[in-house]
Each structure stands twice: as C-alpha cells, then as structure tokens.
Design a protein around this motif. Structure first.
Motif, mmCIF file in Angstrom:
data_model
loop_
_atom_site.group_PDB
_atom_site.id
_atom_site.type_symbol
_atom_site.label_atom_id
_atom_site.label_comp_id
_atom_site.label_asym_id
_atom_site.label_seq_id
_atom_site.Cartn_x
_atom_site.Cartn_y
_atom_site.Cartn_z
ATOM 1 N N VAL A 247 19.531 -0.206 -7.002
ATOM 2 C CA VAL A 247 20.723 -0.752 -6.514
ATOM 3 C C VAL A 247 20.623 -2.182 -6.065
ATOM 4 C CG1 VAL A 247 22.412 -0.390 -4.253
ATOM 5 C CG2 VAL A 247 21.091 1.459 -5.456
ATOM 6 N N THR B 161 22.094 10.294 -5.229
ATOM 7 C CA THR B 161 22.934 10.593 -6.692
ATOM 8 C C THR B 161 23.767 9.218 -6.787
ATOM 9 O OG1 THR B 161 22.774 12.837 -6.280
ATOM 10 C CG2 THR B 161 24.361 12.175 -7.958
ATOM 11 N N ILE B 162 23.706 8.689 -7.810
ATOM 12 C CA ILE B 162 24.618 7.582 -8.165
ATOM 13 C C ILE B 162 25.191 7.582 -9.741
ATOM 14 C CG2 ILE B 162 24.493 5.054 -8.684
ATOM 15 C CD1 ILE B 162 21.938 4.699 -6.986
ATOM 16 N N ASP B 163 26.412 7.800 -9.496
ATOM 17 C CA ASP B 163 27.158 8.165 -10.875
ATOM 18 C C ASP B 163 26.617 9.179 -11.611
ATOM 19 O OD1 ASP B 163 28.497 5.622 -10.351
ATOM 20 O OD2 ASP B 163 27.088 4.335 -11.448
ATOM 21 N N VAL C 55 15.952 5.046 -4.364
ATOM 22 C CA VAL C 55 16.319 3.761 -3.883
ATOM 23 C C VAL C 55 15.478 3.495 -2.612
ATOM 24 C CG1 VAL C 55 18.558 3.907 -4.523
ATOM 25 C CG2 VAL C 55 18.124 4.874 -2.369
ATOM 26 N N CYS D 19 18.970 0.541 1.083
ATOM 27 C CA CYS D 19 20.265 0.875 0.000
ATOM 28 C C CYS D 19 20.468 2.298 0.416
ATOM 29 C CB CYS D 19 19.562 0.775 -1.220
ATOM 30 S SG CYS D 19 19.463 -0.857 -1.571
ATOM 31 N N ASN D 20 19.420 3.253 0.863
ATOM 32 C CA ASN D 20 19.622 4.462 1.250
ATOM 33 C C ASN D 20 20.595 4.351 2.558
ATOM 34 O OD1 ASN D 20 19.345 7.558 1.273
ATOM 35 N ND2 ASN D 20 17.952 7.433 2.934
ATOM 36 N N LEU E 71 24.297 3.502 1.509
ATOM 37 C CA LEU E 71 25.135 4.589 0.674
ATOM 38 C C LEU E 71 25.360 5.755 1.545
ATOM 39 C CD1 LEU E 71 22.724 4.583 -2.486
ATOM 40 C CD2 LEU E 71 25.022 3.625 -2.310
#
Length: 59
Positions: A24, A37-39, A45, A49-50, A53
């Motif tokens: 990220v 889960t990204i995309d 991560v 960033c966690n 998100l």
C-alpha cells in the motif's frame, strides 16, 4: 494481552521474520503482518496501513 506481532510469534513468517515491502505505502523493511483484502486479493500490509484501511472501511 497477546503479542502475536512481536518477537517469537513472527520468527515463523516466510521471509526475513515478517519484514518486507508494504504493497500500500511501498515502504521497505517494515513488518508486514496484517492480512487484508485489497481489490479481491489477500495481501499483508504494515500496521499503519492496516489501521487506515480499517478506518476507511468503517465509514
């Protein structure tokens, strides 16, 4: 209190004791221990960033 993301708990990670590049923020040498889960794909991560998100998802 659990300490799953410290010391002996991360020694069993695949590469370099859980350290690597965050997909990220692109920082290197940070602990990437949090699976998100990204995309539609699962990725690990870093802690900031966690948190980001999770904050975005809760809105």
């Amino acid at each position: 209190m659990s300490k799953a993301h410290r010391g002996s708990g991360i020694r069993n990670e695949e590469v370099k004791g859980g350290r690597g590049e965050c997909p990220v923020c692109k920082r290197t040498g940070v602990k990437v221990l949090y699976e998100v889960t990204i995309d539609g794909e699962k990725a690990k991560v870093c802690k900031p960033c966690n948190a980001h998100l999770k904050a975005v998802a809760s809105k």
